[in-house]
Design a protein around this motif. Structure first.
Motif, PDB file in Angstrom:
ATOM      1  N   UNK A  77    -104.198  73.229  30.621  1.00  0.00           N
ATOM      2  CA  UNK A  77    -105.410  72.642  31.216  1.00  0.00           C
ATOM      3  C   UNK A  77    -106.480  73.710  31.420  1.00  0.00           C
ATOM      4  N   UNK A  78    -106.028  74.915  31.794  1.00  0.00           N
ATOM      5  CA  UNK A  78    -106.994  75.974  32.080  1.00  0.00           C
ATOM      6  C   UNK A  78    -107.527  76.608  30.800  1.00  0.00           C
ATOM      7  N   UNK A  79    -106.646  76.807  29.808  1.00  0.00           N
ATOM      8  CA  UNK A  79    -107.041  77.618  28.652  1.00  0.00           C
ATOM      9  C   UNK A  79    -107.461  76.807  27.432  1.00  0.00           C
ATOM     10  N   UNK A  80    -106.808  75.668  27.201  1.00  0.00           N
ATOM     11  CA  UNK A  80    -107.073  74.941  25.951  1.00  0.00           C
ATOM     12  C   UNK A  80    -108.527  74.481  25.825  1.00  0.00           C
ATOM     13  N   UNK A  81    -109.150  73.913  26.889  1.00  0.00           N
ATOM     14  CA  UNK A  81    -110.555  73.507  26.721  1.00  0.00           C
ATOM     15  C   UNK A  81    -111.446  74.682  26.345  1.00  0.00           C
ATOM     16  N   UNK A  82    -111.114  75.829  26.879  1.00  0.00           N
ATOM     17  CA  UNK A  82    -111.897  77.030  26.614  1.00  0.00           C
ATOM     18  C   UNK A  82    -111.774  77.428  25.141  1.00  0.00           C
ATOM     19  N   UNK A  83    -110.543  77.447  24.649  1.00  0.00           N
ATOM     20  CA  UNK A  83    -110.324  77.804  23.237  1.00  0.00           C
ATOM     21  C   UNK A  83    -110.923  76.745  22.325  1.00  0.00           C
ATOM     22  N   UNK A  84    -110.777  75.470  22.719  1.00  0.00           N
ATOM     23  CA  UNK A  84    -111.353  74.401  21.903  1.00  0.00           C
ATOM     24  C   UNK A  84    -112.864  74.555  21.833  1.00  0.00           C
ATOM     25  N   UNK A  85    -113.474  74.888  22.971  1.00  0.00           N
ATOM     26  CA  UNK A  85    -114.928  75.058  22.988  1.00  0.00           C
ATOM     27  C   UNK A  85    -115.341  76.176  22.038  1.00  0.00           C
ATOM     28  N   UNK A  86    -114.573  77.277  22.045  1.00  0.00           N
ATOM     29  CA  UNK A  86    -114.886  78.382  21.127  1.00  0.00           C
ATOM     30  C   UNK A  86    -114.787  77.908  19.682  1.00  0.00           C
ATOM     31  N   UNK A  87    -113.759  77.112  19.393  1.00  0.00           N
ATOM     32  CA  UNK A  87    -113.589  76.610  18.025  1.00  0.00           C
ATOM     33  C   UNK A  87    -114.717  75.652  17.654  1.00  0.00           C
ATOM     34  N   UNK A  88    -115.100  74.785  18.592  1.00  0.00           N
ATOM     35  CA  UNK A  88    -116.183  73.832  18.313  1.00  0.00           C
ATOM     36  C   UNK A  88    -117.484  74.572  18.051  1.00  0.00           C
ATOM     37  N   UNK A  89    -117.691  75.627  18.816  1.00  0.00           N
ATOM     38  CA  UNK A  89    -118.908  76.422  18.657  1.00  0.00           C
ATOM     39  C   UNK A  89    -119.030  76.913  17.207  1.00  0.00           C
ATOM     40  N   UNK A 103    -110.187  81.370  12.132  1.00  0.00           N
ATOM     41  CA  UNK A 103    -108.921  82.099  12.125  1.00  0.00           C
ATOM     42  C   UNK A 103    -108.846  83.052  13.310  1.00  0.00           C
ATOM     43  N   UNK A 104    -109.992  83.600  13.714  1.00  0.00           N
ATOM     44  CA  UNK A 104    -109.994  84.516  14.856  1.00  0.00           C
ATOM     45  C   UNK A 104    -109.599  83.769  16.134  1.00  0.00           C
ATOM     46  N   UNK A 105    -110.144  82.570  16.317  1.00  0.00           N
ATOM     47  CA  UNK A 105    -109.760  81.782  17.493  1.00  0.00           C
ATOM     48  C   UNK A 105    -108.263  81.484  17.449  1.00  0.00           C
ATOM     49  N   UNK A 106    -107.781  81.100  16.263  1.00  0.00           N
ATOM     50  CA  UNK A 106    -106.359  80.794  16.126  1.00  0.00           C
ATOM     51  C   UNK A 106    -105.496  82.014  16.441  1.00  0.00           C
ATOM     52  N   UNK A 107    -105.926  83.183  15.958  1.00  0.00           N
ATOM     53  CA  UNK A 107    -105.136  84.394  16.190  1.00  0.00           C
ATOM     54  C   UNK A 107    -105.007  84.660  17.687  1.00  0.00           C
ATOM     55  N   UNK A 108    -106.094  84.440  18.421  1.00  0.00           N
ATOM     56  CA  UNK A 108    -106.036  84.693  19.859  1.00  0.00           C
ATOM     57  C   UNK A 108    -105.159  83.660  20.555  1.00  0.00           C
ATOM     58  N   UNK A 109    -105.299  82.394  20.162  1.00  0.00           N
ATOM     59  CA  UNK A 109    -104.447  81.353  20.747  1.00  0.00           C
ATOM     60  C   UNK A 109    -102.989  81.683  20.462  1.00  0.00           C
ATOM     61  N   UNK A 110    -102.704  82.081  19.220  1.00  0.00           N
ATOM     62  CA  UNK A 110    -101.345  82.433  18.853  1.00  0.00           C
ATOM     63  C   UNK A 110    -100.835  83.624  19.645  1.00  0.00           C
ATOM     64  N   UNK A 111    -101.719  84.566  19.883  1.00  0.00           N
ATOM     65  CA  UNK A 111    -101.323  85.778  20.612  1.00  0.00           C
ATOM     66  C   UNK A 111    -100.918  85.444  22.043  1.00  0.00           C
TER      67      UNK A 111
END
Lengths: 67, 221, 218, 239
Positions: free
Chosen positions: B205-217, D156-164
């Motif tokens: 809940x804390x991290x996934x929205x943040x990572x998703x936002x980075x990916x969407x960006x 891929x950079x986002x994925x690498x960090x998520x994976x890390x």
């Protein structure tokens, strides 16, 4: 001769030791060859591109460098 | 907060009117789980032992079916640009999307799971563990899956790629989700597994929205 | 009143430079008609100005202030019309417009906007029954929704808005744009020429983007 | 420090100068390392000659993990500072990571058969490495999945960090799962002190593998930079 055969036998585990080392060598070889080949092709592509556009920006850099 | 509710309401409305996606996921869930006894044999003593694991594996795959469309429609019709330009942050959008995905997929899997439990001859004592582990675990699938859905926006072969990216990340949920059910079947305490799942859920809940936002960006650029 | 100014703006898409060193100045109440061949960077410029795409270099000022100082405020002042119509087939025209109005914190009364583009009779029809031109009208009606409130966007970025519109709808669009300009708004409109240009010519300046000559961005 | 190499053209020049030396050092270290690993070291008293597999297995395992860490760090740099070289470094390292992880898995399996009596154990470490292998494959697939190479690199950079972030979680989960399913039947090599006769070839091989990784990374990064430059030149010529 005896010594060599005994050594190659790896204490009865030759069937495991040599394939392990062989596969490692193979993977390393494949990585080396693909890396070198990609370097060769990229150099060839670069030379071809430079020949095509010699008059302009012959020293053009890779993109994004001035960002 | 208003933005979050607004977005969730829109997603639910779209899911309700638009598609059979959610229903298909549940049908797949039951159907795929039914296949296993045909392959493994229907020994009534064995089924409860493998049931928890199979239910969870199939739940992972079912949850993944509808992930691909999570952002794809909005990406294709330009909605994503407008969502980004709106006052609502991308992280909020990611959270809303994941929650809506969970409400339209995870909850339905949760409801269908007892049917599978019956088919797999799970003891009555395991039903609680099944329900709780699904309740805690399926939102993680939606949250982490959202990252993958955002990463593969506009990619070639998006569907297969999404599976390759997301399934390794689902391993912990599978282990503890199935672990809780197995524990209940074997008469071990299920508390630890459920606690760990709750921890994962909070972290997601804390991290996934943040990572998703980075990916969407990246996808919007 | 300074409106929108850009300094030495440049943009790289993928590995290609689409435009560079672009200086623009648009005063409030004026429109800029942007023309140029395909690939000259009109759409990219729109996206950079909207903040959807980062500029490779240069900067953008609104009322004398760099927009990167407060990106949220900049997004709030932008109304963007892209190539696609961000409308959901299963929702009705009203529902589609209302969603965007509410998300942007605008007044969710959308009937006047539908009237403005003569699609009020389709208010309760799901979009999947719309023709391409009708969808375009509805998308443009988004502009009319926030128009008369103070909170409405001041900077309109319209990427080929007249595509697929019949002459009547082009006039409606022109009127909407002119009303926006008379409110001291700014509009940047990419175009391939046509009626819209003529209708707003008195309030508009012209700029033709040249296809970028330098492919490398070094 | 980055600024010294920030300019890709300068990086290319420096890489060209370093490459012959690092290539020569790699070859030299491999010769010394292989000599020690195969001839100058005794068989382990417990594991016999199969210990020789360890000299390639363990260094590869180290590199495969270090390589993922390297990719994650480069990804963070690419995302935060938008540094073009960081993207290229991450993209160039990933296939090497796949290679080393493959070595780990295969040699591990060949080591496992005589030692544990089975090709594959659902042991915590093996399972984690398998997941790492899939993370690498996903990273490469994502890098190449887009028409715009930059988009691929950033995704891929986002994925690498998520994976890390996930690797410790996966590792911990697998440990837990393993204790639940699999009684610890495997005696591992983690003896308190490793015999120096074994440690020497191990460290030498590790050094050789590290140098090799470094050399290949430089080669791949140069190839990537050349390709980008060629594409840029061709685009400018086409217009």
């Amino acid at each position: 001769m005896e010594v060599i055969i005994k050594y190659l036998d790896m204490g009865g585990h030759a069937a495991f030791v040599w394939p392990a080392l062989g596969i490692t060598a193979l993977v390393v070889l494949v990585m080396t060859v693909t890396s070198l080949r990609s370097l060769r092709t990229s150099e060839r592509a670069l030379r071809a591109a430079e020949k095509q556009a010699p008059q302009r920006r012959a020293r053009a850099q890779a993109p994004g460098t001035d960002a | 907060m208003i933005g979050l509710i607004l977005l969730i309401r829109r997603e639910l409305k779209l899911a309700l009117r638009g598609g059979t996606d959610a229903v298909m996921a549940v049908v797949f869930f039951v159907l795929a789980a039914v296949l296993f006894p045909f392959g493994l044999g229907a020994d009534p003593a064995m089924l409860p032992r493998i049931g928890g694991g199979i239910i969870w594996v199939v739940a992972l795959l079912a949850a993944m079916l509808s992930l691909e469309r999570m952002y794809a429609n909005d990406h294709e019709d330009g909605s994503l640009d407008l969502l980004y330009l709106s006052p609502v942050a991308l992280g909020t959008l990611a959270l809303a999307k994941a929650l809506a995905h969970w409400l339209t997929t995870g909850v339905l899997l949760l409801i269908a799971a007892p049917i599978l439990a019956l088919l797999y001859n799970l003891p009555a004592s395991a039903f609680g563990a099944l329900a709780l582990s699904m309740l805690l675990g399926t939102p993680i699938l939606s949250l982490v899956g959202g990252i993958g859905a955002a990463l593969t926006l506009g990619a070639r072969r998006g569907g297969v790629l999404l599976a390759l990216l997301i399934l390794p990340l689902y391993v912990p949920v599978l282990i503890f989700g199935a672990g809780a059910i197995d524990g209940a079947v074997a008469g071990r305490p299920i508390g630890p597994a459920l606690l760990v799942l709750s921890g994962f859920l909070l972290a997601a809940l804390a991290l996934a929205p943040w990572a998703t936002a980075a990916a969407l960006r990246q996808a919007i650029e | 009143m300074q409106g929108l100014i850009t300094y030495k703006l440049s943009c790289i898409r993928g590995e290609r430079s689409v435009f560079s060193g672009l200086d623009l100045a648009i005063k409030p109440g004026r429109a800029l008609l942007l023309s140029g061949a395909n690939g000259s960077g009109k759409s990219s410029l729109m996206r950079v100005l909207a903040g959807l795409l980062p500029a490779a270099s240069g900067h953008i000022e609104w009322e004398g202030e760099d927009i990167s100082a407060d990106p949220d405020a900049h997004r709030a002042r932008v109304a963007y019309i892209g190539h696609a119509d961000p409308l959901k087939p299963s929702l009705t025209a009203t529902e589609n417009l209302q969603f965007w109005a509410q998300l942007y914190g605008l007044d969710p009364v959308v009937e006047p906007a539908l009237y403005q583009f003569s699609i009020e009779h389709l208010a309760d029809v799901p979009i999947r029954y719309f023709s391409a031109g009708q969808k375009r009208r509805l998308n443009l009606a988004r502009l009319a929704v926030g128009q008369n409130s103070l909170a409405g966007p001041a900077l309109w970025l319209l990427d080929e808005p007249a595509t697929g519109l019949d002459p009547g709808a082009v006039s409606m669009l022109a009127n909407t744009i002119l009303a926006h300009l008379s409110n001291e708004g700014v509009a940047i409109i990419s175009t391939h020429g046509g009626r819209l240009d003529q209708l707003i010519a008195d309030s508009a300046d012209h700029l033709t983007l040249q296809t970028s000559r330098s492919g490398a961005a070094g | 420090m980055f600024h010294r190499f920030a300019n890709p053209a300068r990086f290319s020049r420096i890489a060209t100068r370093i490459l012959p030396w690092s290539a020569a050092a790699t070859i030299a270290m491999f010769i010394i390392g292989i000599y020690y690993a195969l001839f100058a070291s005794p068989a382990d008293f417990q594991q016999g000659e199969t210990v020789r597999i360890m000299y390639v297995h363990v260094p590869s395992a180290w590199i495969s993990m270090a390589c993922y860490t390297f990719i994650a760090v480069m990804s963070a740099i690419a995302l935060i500072w938008k540094h073009p070289l960081a993207d290229i470094a991450a993209r160039s390292a990933a296939p090497l990571g796949v290679g080393f992880t493959l070595i780990v898995l295969i040699t591990g399996s060949l080591w496992g058969k005589p030692t544990w009596g089975t090709w594959w154990v659902w042991d915590a470490r093996l399972t984690s490495v398998l997941v790492l292998f899939f993370l690498y494959l996903g990273h490469i697939a994502l890098t190449n999945a887009f028409d715009n190479p930059q988009r691929g690199a950033r995704a891929a950079a986002v994925l690498a960090l998520v994976g890390f972030v996930n690797i410790p979680i996966i590792k911990f989960s697998v440990d837990w799962w393993n204790t639940l399913h699999q009684p610890a039947s495997v005696t591992r090599l983690d003896a308190p002190a490793i015999d120096p006769a074994i440690l020497t070839p191990l460290l030498l091989m590790a050094l050789a593998f590290t140098l090799y990784f470094f050399t290949m990374l430089l080669i791949r990064m140069r190839a990537d930079l050349n390709g980008a430059r060629a594409r840029a030149l061709r685009l400018s010529a086409a217009e």
